[in-house]
Design an enzyme around this catalytic site. Structure first.
Site, short mmCIF file in Angstrom:
data_model
loop_
_atom_site.label_atom_id
_atom_site.label_comp_id
_atom_site.label_asym_id
_atom_site.label_seq_id
_atom_site.Cartn_x
_atom_site.Cartn_y
_atom_site.Cartn_z
N THR A 152 1.61 -5.99 -6.89
CA THR A 152 1.22 -5.40 -5.59
C THR A 152 1.87 -6.16 -4.45
OG1 THR A 152 -0.62 -4.81 -4.13
CG2 THR A 152 -0.91 -6.79 -5.44
N LYS A 170 -5.52 -6.25 -1.48
CA LYS A 170 -5.79 -5.57 -2.74
C LYS A 170 -5.87 -6.59 -3.87
CE LYS A 170 -3.37 -1.86 -3.85
NZ LYS A 170 -2.48 -0.67 -3.86
N GLU A 187 7.36 4.26 -6.18
CA GLU A 187 6.25 5.17 -5.87
C GLU A 187 6.77 6.59 -5.71
OE1 GLU A 187 3.85 3.70 -2.63
OE2 GLU A 187 2.99 2.16 -3.91
N ASP A 243 -3.14 2.32 -7.04
CA ASP A 243 -2.77 3.15 -5.91
C ASP A 243 -4.02 3.79 -5.32
OD1 ASP A 243 -0.36 4.17 -4.40
OD2 ASP A 243 -1.43 6.04 -4.79
N PHE A 276 -9.39 -4.27 5.05
CA PHE A 276 -8.03 -4.00 5.54
C PHE A 276 -7.87 -2.49 5.69
CE2 PHE A 276 -5.86 -2.28 1.76
CZ PHE A 276 -6.82 -2.55 0.80
N ARG A 285 -11.73 1.03 -5.57
CA ARG A 285 -10.85 0.12 -6.32
C ARG A 285 -11.66 -0.65 -7.37
NH1 ARG A 285 -8.77 -1.90 -2.28
NH2 ARG A 285 -7.05 -0.43 -2.41
P1 ITT Z 1 0.84 -1.73 -3.17
O1 ITT Z 1 2.00 -2.64 -3.06
O2 ITT Z 1 -0.19 -2.22 -4.14
O3 ITT Z 1 1.23 -0.28 -3.44
P2 ITT Z 1 -0.09 -0.69 -0.57
O4 ITT Z 1 -0.62 -1.40 0.64
O5 ITT Z 1 1.14 0.14 -0.41
O6 ITT Z 1 0.09 -1.79 -1.72
P3 ITT Z 1 -1.68 1.66 -1.39
O7 ITT Z 1 -0.47 2.53 -1.41
O8 ITT Z 1 -2.58 1.71 -2.56
O9 ITT Z 1 -1.29 0.12 -1.17
O10 ITT Z 1 -2.58 1.92 -0.13
C1 ITT Z 1 -2.11 2.68 0.92
C2 ITT Z 1 -2.79 2.32 2.20
O11 ITT Z 1 -4.13 2.84 2.19
C3 ITT Z 1 -2.95 0.84 2.48
O12 ITT Z 1 -1.79 0.31 3.07
C4 ITT Z 1 -4.15 0.84 3.42
O13 ITT Z 1 -3.74 1.13 4.74
C5 ITT Z 1 -4.98 1.99 2.87
N1 ITT Z 1 -5.97 1.48 1.91
C6 ITT Z 1 -5.81 1.27 0.59
N2 ITT Z 1 -6.91 0.76 0.04
C7 ITT Z 1 -7.80 0.64 1.05
C8 ITT Z 1 -9.11 0.14 1.13
O14 ITT Z 1 -9.74 -0.35 0.07
N3 ITT Z 1 -9.71 0.16 2.31
C9 ITT Z 1 -9.09 0.65 3.41
N4 ITT Z 1 -7.85 1.11 3.43
C10 ITT Z 1 -7.20 1.11 2.24
#
Ligand code: ITT
Length: 224
Positions: free
Chosen positions: A13, A18, A42, A71, A150, A179
């Site tokens: 990640t 996360k 992705e 994801d 976040f 999650r």
């Molecule tokens: P990876 O490298 O793990 O893919 P990412 O930040 O791109 O990290 P995601 O695609 O899963 O992760 O998440 C997309 C966005 O959704 C992330 O950047 C946050 O803005 C939002 N998000 C994900 N999980 C969240 C959570 O638990 N609470 C609030 N916002 C979340």
């Protein structure tokens, strides 16, 4: 023999929040986690499980080890499921305030209904991914609140709660979140399989190599 496997998995990640949440949720089911600071390719799909499935196959091939990816998408009913799996792009480009503006005319909680969906995919190099899902239903708040979490946490109020996810401690968030649900399902499955499924098919030198690179650990300690 009494030796216990100290179960560990790698998690690819780019997102440190996360990682901390996955680390906490997995520790509750006795699985340790090691971070890989990259991610798999992705693809574009409406289904977070499809995105995670593809990314895990790509990343496990790239890193040459078994691993998980996760994801998440945020699906807002009144916006036809927007931003869905494009949450990352939407957060970076227009942010939470734009979401609040888009819902400006909607006063009732049911008009602001939203769901976080998470998919955790486990894959071994050249293997077939196994996917675990989790979700949490709630409502988009009228204004942002809280400094924890976040992403969209400051504007998401989980159903049955009065505060946003950003007003919860990480401990509380990881008891109810999308999650935590998906990753706990993975962890319980992984523990049932006796830890690293992959290492059971390795010969001695491959296993030693795995220990050297830190993705296979053995020991006599209890699982943390
Ligand atoms: P990876 O490298 O793990 O893919 P990412 O930040 O791109 O990290 P995601 O695609 O899963 O992760 O998440 C997309 C966005 O959704 C992330 O950047 C946050 O803005 C939002 N998000 C994900 N999980 C969240 C959570 O638990 N609470 C609030 N916002 C979340």
């Amino acid at each position: 023999m009494n030796e216990k496997i100290d179960i560990t998995i790698s998690f690819a990640t780019s997102n440190s929040h996360k990682f901390r949440e996955v680390e906490l949720a997995l520790s509750r089911v006795g699985v340790g986690v090691r971070r890989l600071r990259g991610k798999g390719l992705e693809i574009q799909s409406d289904d977070v499980a499809e995105v995670a499935r593809f990314a895990s196959a790509d990343a496990s091939k790239k890193y040459g080890r078994p691993l998980i990816v996760e994801d998440t998408g945020l699906f807002i009913d009144a916006l036809g499921g927007f931003p869905g799996p494009y949450a990352s792009f939407v957060f970076r480009s227009i942010g939470s305030e734009a979401i609040l503006r888009l819902l400006g005319g909607k006063g009732k909680e049911e008009e602001r209904r939203a769901t976080f969906r998470s998919a955790v995919a486990y894959c071994e190099p050249a293997g077939v991914p196994t996917v675990f899902r989790g979700s949490i239903v709630g409502a988009i708040a009228k204004r942002a609140a809280g400094r924890g979490g976040f992403g969209f946490d400051p504007i998401f109020i989980p159903a049955g709660h009065r505060h946003t996810m950003a007003q919860l401690s990480i401990d509380e968030k990881c008891r109810i979140s999308h999650r935590a649900e998906a990753v706990t399902k993975f962890g319980e499955w992984y523990v049932r399989l006796g830890g690293n499924v992959y290492q059971q098919n390795l010969d001695d030198s491959q296993r030693a190599d795995g220990r050297r690179h830190g993705f296979i650990r053995t020991g006599t300690g209890s699982r943390t």
